[in-house]
Design an enzyme around this catalytic site. Structure first.
Site, PDB file in Angstrom:
ATOM      1  N   ASP A  19      58.615  26.728  15.611  1.00 32.56           N
ATOM      2  CA  ASP A  19      57.668  27.998  15.705  1.00 32.56           C
ATOM      3  C   ASP A  19      56.161  27.140  14.913  1.00 32.56           C
ATOM      4  O   ASP A  19      57.029  26.641  13.955  1.00 32.56           O
ATOM      5  CB  ASP A  19      58.009  29.920  15.955  1.00 32.56           C
ATOM      6  CG  ASP A  19      56.861  30.175  16.137  1.00 32.56           C
ATOM      7  OD1 ASP A  19      56.480  29.939  17.177  1.00 32.56           O
ATOM      8  OD2 ASP A  19      56.787  31.298  15.466  1.00 32.56           O
ATOM      9  N   SER A  20      55.365  28.194  15.755  1.00 28.62           N
ATOM     10  CA  SER A  20      54.146  27.880  14.751  1.00 28.62           C
ATOM     11  C   SER A  20      54.143  28.877  13.073  1.00 28.62           C
ATOM     12  O   SER A  20      53.529  28.019  12.460  1.00 28.62           O
ATOM     13  CB  SER A  20      53.477  28.259  14.934  1.00 28.62           C
ATOM     14  OG  SER A  20      53.774  29.431  15.783  1.00 28.62           O
ATOM     15  N   TYR A  51      48.998  28.331  17.216  1.00 26.43           N
ATOM     16  CA  TYR A  51      49.017  26.860  17.548  1.00 26.43           C
ATOM     17  C   TYR A  51      48.102  27.210  18.955  1.00 26.43           C
ATOM     18  O   TYR A  51      47.433  26.769  18.928  1.00 26.43           O
ATOM     19  CB  TYR A  51      50.808  26.691  18.257  1.00 26.43           C
ATOM     20  CG  TYR A  51      51.169  25.623  17.492  1.00 26.43           C
ATOM     21  CD1 TYR A  51      50.503  25.425  15.996  1.00 26.43           C
ATOM     22  CD2 TYR A  51      52.367  25.518  17.726  1.00 26.43           C
ATOM     23  CE1 TYR A  51      51.777  24.578  14.902  1.00 26.43           C
ATOM     24  CE2 TYR A  51      53.051  24.464  16.937  1.00 26.43           C
ATOM     25  CZ  TYR A  51      52.898  24.549  15.949  1.00 26.43           C
ATOM     26  OH  TYR A  51      53.792  23.624  15.060  1.00 26.43           O
ATOM     27  N   GLY A  52      48.598  28.323  19.193  1.00 22.42           N
ATOM     28  CA  GLY A  52      47.614  29.324  20.495  1.00 22.42           C
ATOM     29  C   GLY A  52      46.307  29.133  20.789  1.00 22.42           C
ATOM     30  O   GLY A  52      45.937  29.731  22.059  1.00 22.42           O
ATOM     31  N   CYS A  82      58.618  28.464  20.766  1.00 25.66           N
ATOM     32  CA  CYS A  82      57.505  29.213  20.784  1.00 25.66           C
ATOM     33  C   CYS A  82      56.989  28.615  22.147  1.00 25.66           C
ATOM     34  O   CYS A  82      57.110  27.683  21.994  1.00 25.66           O
ATOM     35  CB  CYS A  82      56.285  28.328  19.536  1.00 25.66           C
ATOM     36  SG  CYS A  82      54.528  28.410  19.675  1.00 25.66           S
ATOM     37  N   THR A  84      53.645  28.524  23.514  1.00 24.73           N
ATOM     38  CA  THR A  84      53.211  27.919  23.218  1.00 24.73           C
ATOM     39  C   THR A  84      52.839  26.404  23.223  1.00 24.73           C
ATOM     40  O   THR A  84      52.873  25.876  23.918  1.00 24.73           O
ATOM     41  CB  THR A  84      51.611  28.126  22.313  1.00 24.73           C
ATOM     42  OG1 THR A  84      51.573  29.175  22.034  1.00 24.73           O
ATOM     43  CG2 THR A  84      49.926  27.248  22.248  1.00 24.73           C
ATOM     44  N   GLU A 162      51.880  38.197  11.714  1.00 25.41           N
ATOM     45  CA  GLU A 162      51.972  37.113  10.939  1.00 25.41           C
ATOM     46  C   GLU A 162      51.509  38.291   9.550  1.00 25.41           C
ATOM     47  O   GLU A 162      51.819  38.450   8.252  1.00 25.41           O
ATOM     48  CB  GLU A 162      51.379  36.156  10.708  1.00 25.41           C
ATOM     49  CG  GLU A 162      51.892  35.511  11.936  1.00 25.41           C
ATOM     50  CD  GLU A 162      52.460  33.995  11.192  1.00 25.41           C
ATOM     51  OE1 GLU A 162      52.816  34.251   9.920  1.00 25.41           O
ATOM     52  OE2 GLU A 162      53.405  33.831  12.342  1.00 25.41           O
ATOM     53  N   CYS A 196      55.211  35.709  24.015  1.00 30.38           N
ATOM     54  CA  CYS A 196      54.928  35.145  22.706  1.00 30.38           C
ATOM     55  C   CYS A 196      55.692  35.437  22.010  1.00 30.38           C
ATOM     56  O   CYS A 196      56.208  36.359  22.130  1.00 30.38           O
ATOM     57  CB  CYS A 196      53.546  34.897  21.949  1.00 30.38           C
ATOM     58  SG  CYS A 196      52.933  35.024  20.526  1.00 30.38           S
ATOM     59  N   THR A 197      56.515  34.397  21.016  1.00 26.44           N
ATOM     60  CA  THR A 197      57.821  35.071  20.057  1.00 26.44           C
ATOM     61  C   THR A 197      57.169  35.551  19.155  1.00 26.44           C
ATOM     62  O   THR A 197      58.304  36.688  18.237  1.00 26.44           O
ATOM     63  CB  THR A 197      58.197  33.879  19.814  1.00 26.44           C
ATOM     64  OG1 THR A 197      57.433  32.955  19.264  1.00 26.44           O
ATOM     65  CG2 THR A 197      59.068  32.898  20.622  1.00 26.44           C
ATOM     66  N   HIS A 198      55.951  35.756  18.837  1.00 28.91           N
ATOM     67  CA  HIS A 198      55.238  36.575  17.612  1.00 28.91           C
ATOM     68  C   HIS A 198      55.645  38.196  18.285  1.00 28.91           C
ATOM     69  O   HIS A 198      55.154  38.696  17.741  1.00 28.91           O
ATOM     70  CB  HIS A 198      54.097  36.278  17.053  1.00 28.91           C
ATOM     71  CG  HIS A 198      53.242  35.093  15.627  1.00 28.91           C
ATOM     72  ND1 HIS A 198      54.179  34.510  16.942  1.00 28.91           N
ATOM     73  CD2 HIS A 198      53.590  35.443  14.771  1.00 28.91           C
ATOM     74  CE1 HIS A 198      53.977  33.449  15.377  1.00 28.91           C
ATOM     75  NE2 HIS A 198      53.788  34.722  14.235  1.00 28.91           N
TER      76      HIS A 198
HETATM   77  N1  DGL Z   1      54.771  32.296  18.250  1.00 34.39           N
HETATM   78  C1  DGL Z   1      53.840  31.359  19.538  1.00 34.39           C
HETATM   79  C2  DGL Z   1      54.275  31.378  20.501  1.00 34.39           C
HETATM   80  O1  DGL Z   1      54.864  31.733  21.405  1.00 34.39           O
HETATM   81  C3  DGL Z   1      52.248  30.663  19.433  1.00 34.39           C
HETATM   82  C4  DGL Z   1      51.742  31.479  17.964  1.00 34.39           C
HETATM   83  C5  DGL Z   1      51.071  31.067  17.758  1.00 34.39           C
HETATM   84  O2  DGL Z   1      50.844  30.012  16.870  1.00 34.39           O
HETATM   85  O3  DGL Z   1      49.300  30.977  18.146  1.00 34.39           O
HETATM   86  O4  DGL Z   1      53.429  31.674  21.676  1.00 34.39           O
END
Ligand code: DGL
Length: 282
Positions: A19-20, A51-52, A82, A84, A162, A196-198
């Protein structure tokens, strides 16, 4: 006999997950639970998060570098934890890595959304890049052509996650602002896909703002199921009976990764168990 030993060793290789940042640990946790004997190597590209907000070209380049690094760990499968990166790079990576299987999180997330909805109105909350690419709407419509899909980009949720600010007034204010357009009309969604996995670590706050009647789903458990099925299909399920090991790699501060990653993992990650790596091409 040697051929058989080689085949068994092949199956005992680890699964690479990336993931990012630390968001993908929500998927890692589901993998750990569903596949207790598998060895897992998790890479968080924390130096280049988020990354988003980046272009598809940049995200594809980063995802390719992360994958190459994981291949150096002799992984038998890649899980793009991730959304994205899955949205823009699943196709190219699948082609480039064949026959090594590559699993993304968008299709499993879409599947979870379709299963949960009663009205066919599904809301997607994700990063800007995921929303712009429209991969969720395509995946949902492939499963449920009549679905009404609405989307909202919620980039700040990545930073809040984060930062470990998953509850309280700042997180709630952000959720109110982001979710208002999705819920303003009469055709509000009954299901929200955390695309988004966050976002799963913010689920309580998102639920509080969205309201009791709205179901929240994410792709962690359905991705773990997809991985389990792909391993079985390709005869790659680990044959050893010992407990699987989990290895953590990060491209920036191992201290921060361990501290905040522990919140996502639901158990302590020790700093000494996180390895700092450089995945940029030389
Ligand atoms: N966790 C990532 C996702 O599922 C992206 C978060 C990011 O880096 O913007 O999209």
């Amino acid at each position: 006999m040697n051929a058989r030993r080689d085949a068994l060793n092949g199956r005992n290789r680890p699964i690479g997950v990336f993931d990012s940042g630390i968001g993908g640990i929500t998927v890692l946790k589901a993998l750990r639970k569903a596949l207790p004997h598998e060895d897992l190597v998790y890479l968080g590209d924390t130096a280049r998060l988020p990354y988003g907000t980046k272009s598809p070209e940049t995200v594809t380049a980063y995802a390719t570098q992360a994958t190459k690094h994981l291949l150096g760990h002799d992984v038998k499968m890649i899980v793009i934890a991730c959304n994205t990166a899955s949205a823009v790079a699943l196709g190219p990576l699948t082609q480039a890595l064949a026959p090594i299987p590559v699993i993304g999180v968008i299709e499993p997330g879409a599947k979870a959304g379709v299963k949960a909805t009663k009205t066919g109105r599904i809301g997607i909350i994700a990063t800007e890049a995921t929303v712009k690419g429209g991969a969720y709407a395509r995946a949902i419509h492939a499963l449920m052509p009549e679905a009404e899909v609405s989307q909202a980009a919620c980039g700040l949720f990545v930073t809040l996650a984060e930062e470990g600010w998953t509850k309280g007034e700042v997180a709630e204010a952000a959720a109110k602002r982001y979710l208002a357009p999705l819920f303003k009309g009469r055709n509000a969604p009954d299901t929200l896909v955390l695309g988004c996995t966050h976002f799963p670590v913010l689920a309580r706050t998102i639920k509080k703002v969205a309201g009791k009647g709205v179901k929240l789903v994410d792709s962690a458990a359905t991705t773990a199921k997809a991985v389990e099925e792909a391993l079985a299909r390709q005869d790659l399920t680990a044959k050893h009976k010992r407990k699987g090991k989990t290895r953590f790699l990060a491209t920036d501060s191992t201290e921060r990764f361990a501290r905040v990653g522990g919140i996502f993992f639901g158990e302590e990650i020790r700093v000494k168990d996180v390895e700092l790596v450089d995945i940029k091409p030389t």
